[in-house]
Structure formats: C-alpha cells, structure tokens
Design a protein around this motif. Structure first.
Motif, short mmCIF file in Angstrom:
data_model
loop_
_atom_site.label_atom_id
_atom_site.label_comp_id
_atom_site.label_asym_id
_atom_site.label_seq_id
_atom_site.Cartn_x
_atom_site.Cartn_y
_atom_site.Cartn_z
N GLN A 39 -3.46 55.47 -24.86
CA GLN A 39 -4.01 55.02 -23.58
C GLN A 39 -5.54 55.04 -23.56
O GLN A 39 -6.16 54.23 -22.88
N THR A 40 -6.13 55.95 -24.31
CA THR A 40 -7.59 56.02 -24.34
C THR A 40 -8.20 54.87 -25.14
O THR A 40 -9.41 54.63 -25.06
N ALA A 41 -7.35 54.15 -25.88
CA ALA A 41 -7.85 53.05 -26.72
C ALA A 41 -7.46 51.68 -26.18
O ALA A 41 -7.71 50.66 -26.83
N ILE A 42 -6.85 51.63 -24.98
CA ILE A 42 -6.37 50.36 -24.43
C ILE A 42 -7.50 49.35 -24.28
O ILE A 42 -7.36 48.18 -24.62
N ARG A 81 -5.64 24.46 -24.12
CA ARG A 81 -6.13 25.78 -23.75
C ARG A 81 -5.64 26.86 -24.72
O ARG A 81 -4.59 26.72 -25.34
N LEU A 82 -6.37 27.95 -24.75
CA LEU A 82 -5.94 29.18 -25.39
C LEU A 82 -5.63 30.17 -24.28
O LEU A 82 -6.50 30.50 -23.46
N SER A 83 -4.39 30.63 -24.22
CA SER A 83 -3.98 31.58 -23.18
C SER A 83 -3.93 32.99 -23.76
O SER A 83 -3.24 33.23 -24.76
N ILE A 84 -4.66 33.90 -23.13
CA ILE A 84 -4.79 35.27 -23.62
C ILE A 84 -4.28 36.22 -22.55
O ILE A 84 -4.64 36.11 -21.38
N ASN A 85 -3.43 37.16 -22.95
CA ASN A 85 -2.98 38.20 -22.03
C ASN A 85 -4.04 39.29 -21.92
O ASN A 85 -4.67 39.64 -22.91
N PHE A 86 -4.22 39.81 -20.71
CA PHE A 86 -5.07 40.97 -20.61
C PHE A 86 -4.49 41.98 -19.63
O PHE A 86 -3.71 41.63 -18.76
N MET A 87 -4.84 43.23 -19.85
CA MET A 87 -4.31 44.32 -19.05
C MET A 87 -5.35 44.71 -18.01
O MET A 87 -6.38 45.30 -18.35
N PRO A 88 -5.14 44.35 -16.75
CA PRO A 88 -6.18 44.57 -15.73
C PRO A 88 -6.65 46.02 -15.63
O PRO A 88 -7.82 46.27 -15.41
N ASN A 89 -5.73 46.96 -15.80
CA ASN A 89 -6.13 48.37 -15.68
C ASN A 89 -6.98 48.84 -16.86
O ASN A 89 -7.54 49.93 -16.83
N ALA A 90 -7.07 47.98 -17.90
CA ALA A 90 -7.90 48.34 -19.06
C ALA A 90 -9.30 47.74 -18.94
O ALA A 90 -10.18 48.06 -19.73
#
Length: 228
Positions: free
Chosen positions: A38-41, A67-76
């Motif tokens: 979790q510290t490296a997210i 397009r290039l669609s990229i997932n991202f983790m909002p809490n990170a």
C-alpha cells in the motif's frame, strides 16, 4: 502492459485501446496489484501510466484519434499536477498527443475523498484528457459517483452485460443507463462482451462502443487483431 481494443462496431474502427497490467509470467492485473504494498501504490500507479504511454507512442497508429485508456487509482493520487507532470513528460517523449489520453477511475473500496477526485478530474480536463467511470453499476461506481464527477464516458460493468440477451431485468437497467447518459452527453462503453447474443442485444439498445473477448483478447505489448 497488454492492450485490449474498445471498438465502434458499426463504423468498424478502433476507438481506443485499454492498457492492462500484466506480470512477466502472464499474471493478470489482480494478481499483480495484490503484490503491491500500500505504501508503494502511488509509485506503482505512476510507473504503469508512464509505461503505457511510452508503449502506445511506439505501437499505436500515427496521425489518428485512437485513444489510450489508462486505469488509475484515485486514492493513490496525492497531487493532480504532480501526477500529470510525469504523464506529460512521457507523452512528449513518446510524441503522443494529450487529447488521445483517457483515464478510467474505479474503486473496489469507497473513495476516501470524492472532492479530491473531482479536483483531479478537473485538472485532467483542463489538459484535454478524457475521463471515464469504469465498472459502472458495480460496487461503489454508481449514481452517486456519476452525479459527483460527471465523466465523459461510462463503462457499464460486465455483470450487467453477461447474458443480457436472456434477462429482461438487465435490458431494462442498461436501457435506462443509455438514456440517462445520452441526456448528460456521456458516451457509453459496454465491457466484457463474450457472445454474439450479448452484442446484438446491446446494439439494439443503442450502444456504440464495445470491449470484450468476443472482439479481441488483450495482447501483451501489441495490438490484437479484431474479430469483426
């Protein structure tokens, strides 16, 4: 990274490719994410998007709007401008236009700070990025998130897509989502398409964009052939 197409079936063209994390032995995204402390997210999220942009600059068609669609983790994402800086640098290095970037956000756990995520989305829009809610209709990706964030794109979760040709309930729900999105000027993508019956039913409901194994499986560091 692997790439899976999002296609406009009627126009017979690729609208986008989603970048998906893969392990060196072919492990899926879930297995890889479970290995990230979790510290490296934050660092992992940044490394993935930079890798995706660099690969896209190398293997995507030039001079088109795919397009290039990229997932991202909002809490990170701690600070939007700092996160974007690395993306901008990668895009310049790869000679990849910013208006071809789309970011999909979803959470298996509730977002800790929706206002902060809204700030991220506003920062992305100022730079011409497209934003999308992934897995809409599952978990926390529901109407509350839609009303807060107003994305450009909704990706309907595959749980609503599976066997939709045999379910009047699912058809009613998806029909309502399509109508709502049209009124809000939001594009809709049906993800997880696996059968011709699902595809035919969804086309009848007015959906234009699709992603799933029926059309193409992800290819590692390559663009797969489309099963038109």
């Amino acid at each position: 990274m692997a790439f899976q197409p999002i296609v406009d079936v009627a126009a017979r063209r690729v609208w986008a490719y989603e970048a998906l994390v893969r392990g060196t032995a072919g492990e899926g995204a879930g297995a890889i994410l479970n290995m990230v402390d979790q510290t490296a997210i934050y660092a992992f999220d940044q490394a993935c998007r930079i890798k995706a942009v660099e690969l896209a600059g190398r293997i995507f068609p030039r001079d088109d709007d795919t397009r290039l669609s990229i997932n991202f983790m909002p809490n990170a994402v701690y600070e939007p401008d700092a996160c974007i800086r690395a993306t901008l640098t990668a895009a310049r290095r790869a000679d990849f236009r910013l208006d071809r970037l789309m970011f999909e956000f979803t959470e298996n756990e509730e977002m800790r700070d929706t206002a902060h995520v809204r700030t991220i989305i506003e920062a992305y829009r100022r730079r011409g990025f497209t934003t999308a809610i992934d897995d809409f209709g599952a978990g926390y990706a529901g109407l509350g998130l839609l009303s807060e964030l107003r994305p450009d794109v909704l990706k309907i979760d595959m749980a609503l897509i599976r066997d939709i040709d045999e379910s009047t309930t699912k058809r009613a729900i998806v029909r309502a989502v399509v109508a709502m999105a049209a009124e809000l000027h939001i594009d809709v993508i049906a993800e997880g398409i696996e059968t011709a019956g699902e595809l035919a039913t969804l086309r009848g409901l007015g959906i234009r964009l699709y992603q799933g194994f029926l059309l193409a499986r992800p290819a590692v560091e390559a663009l797969p052939e489309i099963n038109w």
